[in-house]
Write a protein that holds these residues in place. Sequence first.
Motif, short mmCIF file in Angstrom:
data_model
loop_
_atom_site.label_atom_id
_atom_site.label_comp_id
_atom_site.label_asym_id
_atom_site.label_seq_id
_atom_site.Cartn_x
_atom_site.Cartn_y
_atom_site.Cartn_z
N ARG A 140 8.39 -26.51 29.62
CA ARG A 140 7.60 -26.22 28.42
C ARG A 140 6.25 -25.61 28.80
NH1 ARG A 140 8.22 -29.07 23.47
NH2 ARG A 140 5.96 -29.40 23.48
N GLN A 141 5.62 -26.18 29.83
CA GLN A 141 4.32 -25.66 30.26
C GLN A 141 4.45 -24.25 30.83
OE1 GLN A 141 2.38 -27.45 28.56
NE2 GLN A 141 0.90 -28.04 30.11
N ARG A 142 5.53 -24.01 31.57
CA ARG A 142 5.73 -22.66 32.12
C ARG A 142 6.03 -21.66 31.01
NH1 ARG A 142 10.25 -22.94 35.71
NH2 ARG A 142 10.48 -25.19 35.53
N PHE A 143 6.76 -22.10 29.99
CA PHE A 143 6.96 -21.22 28.84
C PHE A 143 5.63 -20.97 28.14
CE2 PHE A 143 7.53 -20.50 24.31
CZ PHE A 143 8.36 -19.39 24.32
N GLY A 144 4.79 -21.99 28.06
CA GLY A 144 3.47 -21.82 27.45
C GLY A 144 2.64 -20.77 28.17
N ILE A 145 2.73 -20.76 29.50
CA ILE A 145 2.02 -19.73 30.26
C ILE A 145 2.62 -18.36 29.97
CG2 ILE A 145 1.76 -18.81 32.59
CD1 ILE A 145 -0.37 -20.75 31.99
N ALA A 146 3.94 -18.27 29.87
CA ALA A 146 4.58 -16.98 29.57
C ALA A 146 4.07 -16.43 28.25
CB ALA A 146 6.10 -17.15 29.54
N GLN A 147 4.01 -17.27 27.21
CA GLN A 147 3.53 -16.77 25.92
C GLN A 147 2.05 -16.43 25.97
OE1 GLN A 147 1.45 -18.40 23.51
NE2 GLN A 147 1.06 -20.19 24.79
N ALA A 148 1.29 -17.13 26.81
CA ALA A 148 -0.13 -16.82 26.95
C ALA A 148 -0.36 -15.48 27.65
CB ALA A 148 -0.84 -17.93 27.73
N LEU A 149 0.62 -15.04 28.46
CA LEU A 149 0.48 -13.80 29.22
C LEU A 149 0.90 -12.56 28.43
CD1 LEU A 149 1.78 -14.91 32.73
CD2 LEU A 149 -0.56 -14.34 32.10
N VAL A 150 1.52 -12.76 27.26
CA VAL A 150 1.92 -11.61 26.44
C VAL A 150 0.67 -10.82 26.06
CG1 VAL A 150 2.94 -10.88 24.26
CG2 VAL A 150 3.96 -12.77 25.52
N GLY A 151 0.73 -9.52 26.25
CA GLY A 151 -0.40 -8.67 25.92
C GLY A 151 -1.34 -8.41 27.07
N GLU A 160 -5.70 -28.94 29.92
CA GLU A 160 -4.95 -30.08 30.47
C GLU A 160 -3.49 -29.69 30.77
OE1 GLU A 160 -6.36 -32.77 31.34
OE2 GLU A 160 -8.16 -32.99 30.15
N PRO A 161 -3.26 -28.67 31.58
CA PRO A 161 -1.89 -28.15 31.72
C PRO A 161 -0.95 -29.01 32.54
CG PRO A 161 -3.35 -27.00 33.21
CD PRO A 161 -4.23 -27.89 32.37
N THR A 162 -1.47 -29.86 33.44
CA THR A 162 -0.58 -30.61 34.32
C THR A 162 -0.41 -32.06 33.91
OG1 THR A 162 -2.33 -31.23 35.88
CG2 THR A 162 -1.23 -29.12 36.25
N ALA A 163 -1.04 -32.47 32.82
CA ALA A 163 -0.89 -33.86 32.36
C ALA A 163 0.57 -34.15 32.06
CB ALA A 163 -1.75 -34.09 31.12
N ILE A 185 -9.65 -13.81 34.38
CA ILE A 185 -10.44 -15.03 34.22
C ILE A 185 -9.51 -16.11 33.70
CG2 ILE A 185 -12.35 -16.15 33.01
CD1 ILE A 185 -13.65 -13.42 32.69
N VAL A 186 -9.36 -17.18 34.46
CA VAL A 186 -8.53 -18.31 34.03
C VAL A 186 -9.41 -19.55 33.99
CG1 VAL A 186 -6.51 -19.74 34.48
CG2 VAL A 186 -6.46 -17.32 35.07
N ILE A 187 -9.56 -20.14 32.81
CA ILE A 187 -10.32 -21.37 32.67
C ILE A 187 -9.33 -22.53 32.61
CG2 ILE A 187 -11.99 -22.67 31.31
CD1 ILE A 187 -12.96 -20.04 30.15
N LEU A 188 -9.46 -23.43 33.56
CA LEU A 188 -8.60 -24.61 33.63
C LEU A 188 -9.42 -25.81 33.19
CD1 LEU A 188 -6.04 -26.12 34.63
CD2 LEU A 188 -7.09 -26.15 36.90
N SER A 189 -9.14 -26.31 31.99
CA SER A 189 -9.83 -27.47 31.46
C SER A 189 -9.01 -28.72 31.76
CB SER A 189 -10.03 -27.31 29.94
OG SER A 189 -10.53 -28.51 29.37
N THR A 190 -9.60 -29.69 32.47
CA THR A 190 -8.81 -30.83 32.93
C THR A 190 -9.70 -32.03 33.22
OG1 THR A 190 -7.18 -31.54 34.58
CG2 THR A 190 -8.95 -30.09 35.34
N HIS A 191 -9.10 -33.21 33.26
CA HIS A 191 -9.79 -34.40 33.77
C HIS A 191 -9.22 -34.81 35.12
CE1 HIS A 191 -6.19 -36.25 32.01
NE2 HIS A 191 -6.43 -37.29 32.76
N ILE A 192 -8.30 -33.99 35.65
CA ILE A 192 -7.63 -34.28 36.92
C ILE A 192 -8.34 -33.53 38.04
CG2 ILE A 192 -5.47 -34.22 38.21
CD1 ILE A 192 -4.01 -34.29 35.51
#
Length: 295
Positions: A140-151, A160-163, A185-192
């Motif tokens: 699901r997370q990898r599909f989320g990245i795929a849809q984020a890369l469209v365009g 929080e991508p790896t939670a 530019i990739v912003i990774l927001s996380t508490h990990i």
Amino acid sequence: MELVISNLSKTYSNGVRALNDVSLTIPQGMFGLLGPNGAGKSTLMRTISTLQDADFGSISLDGIDVLKDKQTVRERLGYLPQDFGLYPRINAETMLDHIAQMKGVGNSGERKELVASLLNKVNLYKDRKKGLGTYSGGMRQRFGIAQALVGNPSLIIVDEPTAGLDPSERNRFYNLLSEIGENTIVILSTHIVEDVNTLCSNMAIICMGEVLMQGKPKDGLAMVDGKIYQKSIEKSDLDQYRQDYNLISTKLIAGKLSLRIESEEDPGNGFEPSPADLEDVYFSFISKKVDPITL
């Protein structure tokens, strides 16, 4: 290319001040936004993503006023929120084709090539005909990245991508984000902390809506180098140690508490020097705002 955030503030109607005069300069590459739950990370991500307005301040993406020219920003933005919905019966190929249409890819041949390319990039091509509801958390997370890369976005935000991912899926996701961050530019927001330590060349620590530290991970490590000491104690002695030392974190190991403190000088009393890591940097800053026992 860079994202510049200046004096950003946001207070919700219930009186919670989620952002307090936040200023950050985020260059191309992987940028880690590190903070505990409730620190203001998601509010900042939603504001950058044009999903909500700020009360004060400004955001600029390569000269574009993010808060005013929202449509232009959305055309250049890829966003993977912490929780995103999927149509469980639709397969990945059909869903990405639909998203590509919404992003303005009108030619069906171009869309087919784009969808195949993205699914290969995130290692989901062989599963392209499966319903999204059958996907594992990592898929699901990898599909989320795929849809984020469209365009072909110039700014990608992942919240929080790896939670919840198992170690193998987390490593797969690390590799994918690292590849994407070479040209974007990739912003990774996380508490990990491990996520930032593994992936990011630049970072910031945020807590209670305030930026406590920003710079390179090695800059943070230099701040606490030679100042971290460790000792194991009985749990019943904790309150006394909290009064006597600058306690930054605790960990329960085999029934005893392992304390880590920050001190300019050798504290003695059985404390031993310990090599500093990025987790110490994180707790050093966060413990100034929040009781370390509750972290």
